[in-house]
Design a protein around this motif. Structure first.
Motif, mmCIF file in Angstrom:
data_model
loop_
_atom_site.group_PDB
_atom_site.id
_atom_site.type_symbol
_atom_site.label_atom_id
_atom_site.label_comp_id
_atom_site.label_asym_id
_atom_site.label_seq_id
_atom_site.Cartn_x
_atom_site.Cartn_y
_atom_site.Cartn_z
ATOM 1 N N GLN A 15 0.834 -1.197 0.000
ATOM 2 C CA GLN A 15 0.000 0.000 0.000
ATOM 3 C C GLN A 15 0.871 1.251 0.000
ATOM 4 O O GLN A 15 1.872 1.327 0.716
ATOM 5 C CB GLN A 15 -0.905 0.011 1.230
ATOM 6 N N GLY A 16 0.489 2.229 -0.822
ATOM 7 C CA GLY A 16 1.218 3.483 -0.867
ATOM 8 C C GLY A 16 0.804 4.403 0.272
ATOM 9 O O GLY A 16 0.049 4.020 1.172
ATOM 10 N N ALA A 17 1.299 5.639 0.205
ATOM 11 C CA ALA A 17 1.003 6.603 1.265
ATOM 12 C C ALA A 17 -0.467 7.003 1.273
ATOM 13 O O ALA A 17 -0.986 7.459 2.279
ATOM 14 C CB ALA A 17 1.880 7.844 1.100
ATOM 15 N N GLY A 18 -1.149 6.816 0.143
ATOM 16 C CA GLY A 18 -2.569 7.132 0.058
ATOM 17 C C GLY A 18 -3.354 5.888 -0.328
ATOM 18 O O GLY A 18 -2.933 4.764 -0.066
ATOM 19 N N LYS A 62 -14.876 8.295 -11.069
ATOM 20 C CA LYS A 62 -14.828 7.378 -9.916
ATOM 21 C C LYS A 62 -13.580 6.485 -9.946
ATOM 22 O O LYS A 62 -13.649 5.279 -9.704
ATOM 23 C CB LYS A 62 -16.099 6.532 -9.842
ATOM 24 N N LEU A 63 -12.443 7.120 -10.252
ATOM 25 C CA LEU A 63 -11.173 6.403 -10.285
ATOM 26 C C LEU A 63 -10.419 6.624 -8.981
ATOM 27 O O LEU A 63 -10.470 7.712 -8.395
ATOM 28 C CB LEU A 63 -10.309 6.895 -11.447
ATOM 29 N N THR A 64 -9.710 5.579 -8.551
ATOM 30 C CA THR A 64 -8.882 5.699 -7.346
ATOM 31 C C THR A 64 -7.430 5.872 -7.767
ATOM 32 O O THR A 64 -6.728 4.907 -8.057
ATOM 33 C CB THR A 64 -9.029 4.451 -6.460
ATOM 34 N N VAL A 65 -6.995 7.108 -7.847
ATOM 35 C CA VAL A 65 -5.600 7.414 -8.159
ATOM 36 C C VAL A 65 -5.139 8.485 -7.179
ATOM 37 O O VAL A 65 -5.946 9.278 -6.689
ATOM 38 C CB VAL A 65 -5.414 7.908 -9.613
ATOM 39 N N PRO A 66 -3.854 8.525 -6.873
ATOM 40 C CA PRO A 66 -3.367 9.508 -5.894
ATOM 41 C C PRO A 66 -3.377 10.930 -6.432
ATOM 42 O O PRO A 66 -3.057 11.159 -7.607
ATOM 43 C CB PRO A 66 -1.936 9.039 -5.620
ATOM 44 N N ASN A 67 -3.779 11.861 -5.594
ATOM 45 C CA ASN A 67 -3.652 13.270 -5.968
ATOM 46 C C ASN A 67 -2.186 13.685 -5.989
ATOM 47 O O ASN A 67 -1.764 14.483 -6.822
ATOM 48 C CB ASN A 67 -4.422 14.155 -4.992
ATOM 49 N N ASP A 68 -1.418 13.116 -5.062
ATOM 50 C CA ASP A 68 0.002 13.433 -4.969
ATOM 51 C C ASP A 68 0.799 12.147 -4.808
ATOM 52 O O ASP A 68 0.364 11.208 -4.128
ATOM 53 C CB ASP A 68 0.287 14.345 -3.775
ATOM 54 N N LEU A 69 1.961 12.098 -5.435
ATOM 55 C CA LEU A 69 2.894 10.993 -5.258
ATOM 56 C C LEU A 69 4.115 11.526 -4.520
ATOM 57 O O LEU A 69 4.569 12.647 -4.784
ATOM 58 C CB LEU A 69 3.303 10.410 -6.612
ATOM 59 N N VAL A 70 4.638 10.733 -3.603
ATOM 60 C CA VAL A 70 5.745 11.179 -2.762
ATOM 61 C C VAL A 70 7.078 10.612 -3.243
ATOM 62 O O VAL A 70 8.085 11.334 -3.316
ATOM 63 C CB VAL A 70 5.492 10.779 -1.288
#
Length: 360
Positions: A135-138, A330-338
């Motif tokens: 799992q990523g940060a989001g 309705k997509l689950t993608v990160p607003n920000d990547l770290v």
């Protein structure tokens, strides 16, 4: 009486034609009034520039934009830029090379896209069980490049992984990429892989290049035949499924843009993984003439063009445009990547790519 009716009808028709002409002139520039601007672009932006809505948006500003497509590496090295008003490669290193060679200081990065891996739920479950995906940060999942390289170094096959009934293929665990000799996406993949292989440092010296080259070359050569554009492996992923392409390296924009299109190509069992670390493909426009500069300005500041770019899956200079598009879809993608790294310099990339090419 008939003559009067004929004259009246003719006058009415003439008035109608004049009104239509006046209306058209007031609504948008006539075709003859448009200034033609020629550019050379990365192929993944071709559909955007060919979209009628984009054509109409440029026309409102008096421009007719005509484009040819080529690989970013080709744009920077072999394409005759003398006949173009702007160059629009898909990576900042290629753009920097063009700026230096053409002695241009201006540049625009109106949109960008992180590299990602298109895959399927059974593959995600299998790799998660083996510690490669987490799992990523989001609310998104990532492919751990370091863990992935442990598998590739050992030459691990899919059917050797615990839990193989999910995918008992007698093939090495490999991400399908494009041809590194021609494609920008393969160069971006090389950037992320080389960073990890170099002890989490950007490759910047001849010694570091020599250190990472054997491992990088193997990741490409072990794939066998590779295509020269990301459209190839992505379409294989969509059409042929998990058996043909269990993991395909793509631009995030391809997956998001296709999902937004809503044509059913993105099925419920399909998943998008982000590389950790990943690299952003920064689409950078280098103006070569005044109207080319105007194209760069419009792409960077015009709200209509920004919204249209977001519908093609690109992250624009206004994050709200992309966020709204993915929310509507309705997509689950990160607003920000770290976990993001920068690619090596253009010269370093060129040497690495040339060295890999010689291994073919």
């Amino acid at each position: 009486m008939k003559r009067r009716l004929s004259i009246g009808l003719a006058v009415a028709l003439l008035v109608a034609v004049v009104c239509v002409v006046i209306f058209n002139r007031g609504d948008e520039p006539a075709s003859a009034d448009l200034a033609t601007v020629r550019g050379v672009i990365g192929s993944e932006k071709l559909a955007f520039f060919q979209d009628q809505r984009v054509i109409d948006a440029f026309a409102k500003h008096g421009l007719r934009v005509e484009v040819d497509s080529a690989g970013s590496r080709q744009i920077a090295t072999t394409v005759d830029l003398g006949k173009y008003d702007f160059a629009f490669p898909s990576s900042s290193p290629a753009a920097q090379r063009i700026q230096r060679d053409r002695k241009v200081t201006a540049g625009y990065t109106p949109f960008q896209s992180p590299m990602a891996v298109a895959t399927f739920e059974p593959i995600v479950a299998l790799l998660t069980a083996n510690g490669v995906v987490h799992q990523g940060a989001g609310n998104y999942q990532v492919l751990d490049v370091a863990k992935y390289l442990e598998l590739t170094r050992a030459g691990t096959r899919w059917d050797q992984l615990p839990g193989t009934p999910a995918f008992p293929a007698r093939r090495n665990v490999l991400v399908t990429t494009t041809d590194p000799r021609e494609s920008n996406s393969a160069a971006m993949y090389l950037s992320a892989i080389s960073f990890v292989a170099n002890g989490n440092n950007v490759v910047s010296t001849p010694d570091a290049e020599a250190k990472v080259l054997p491992e990088i070359g193997k990741l490409f050569l072990d794939q066998g035949y590779t295509q020269n554009s990301t459209e190839g492996p992505f379409e294989d992923y969509l059409a042929a499924g998990m058996g043909k392409t269990p993991m395909a390296l793509i631009y995030e924009s391809q997956y998001v843009g296709r999902a937004v299109k809503g044509d059913g190509a993105i099925r419920p069992d399909m998943r998008l993984l982000y590389l950790a670390p990943t690299v952003y493909s920064k689409h950078t426009l280098v103006p070569l003439a005044a109207n080319g500069d105007k194209v760069g300005q419009l792409l960077s500041t015009d709200p209509e063009l920004g919204k249209l770019a977001a519908t093609f899956g690109f992250r624009t200079s206004d994050p709200r445009q992309f966020e709204q598009v993915v929310a509507d879809a309705k997509l689950t993608v990160p607003n920000d990547l770290v976990d993001i790294v920068e690619p090596p310099s253009f010269e370093t990339l060129e040497r690495l790519l040339d060295a890999v090419s010689k291994k073919y």
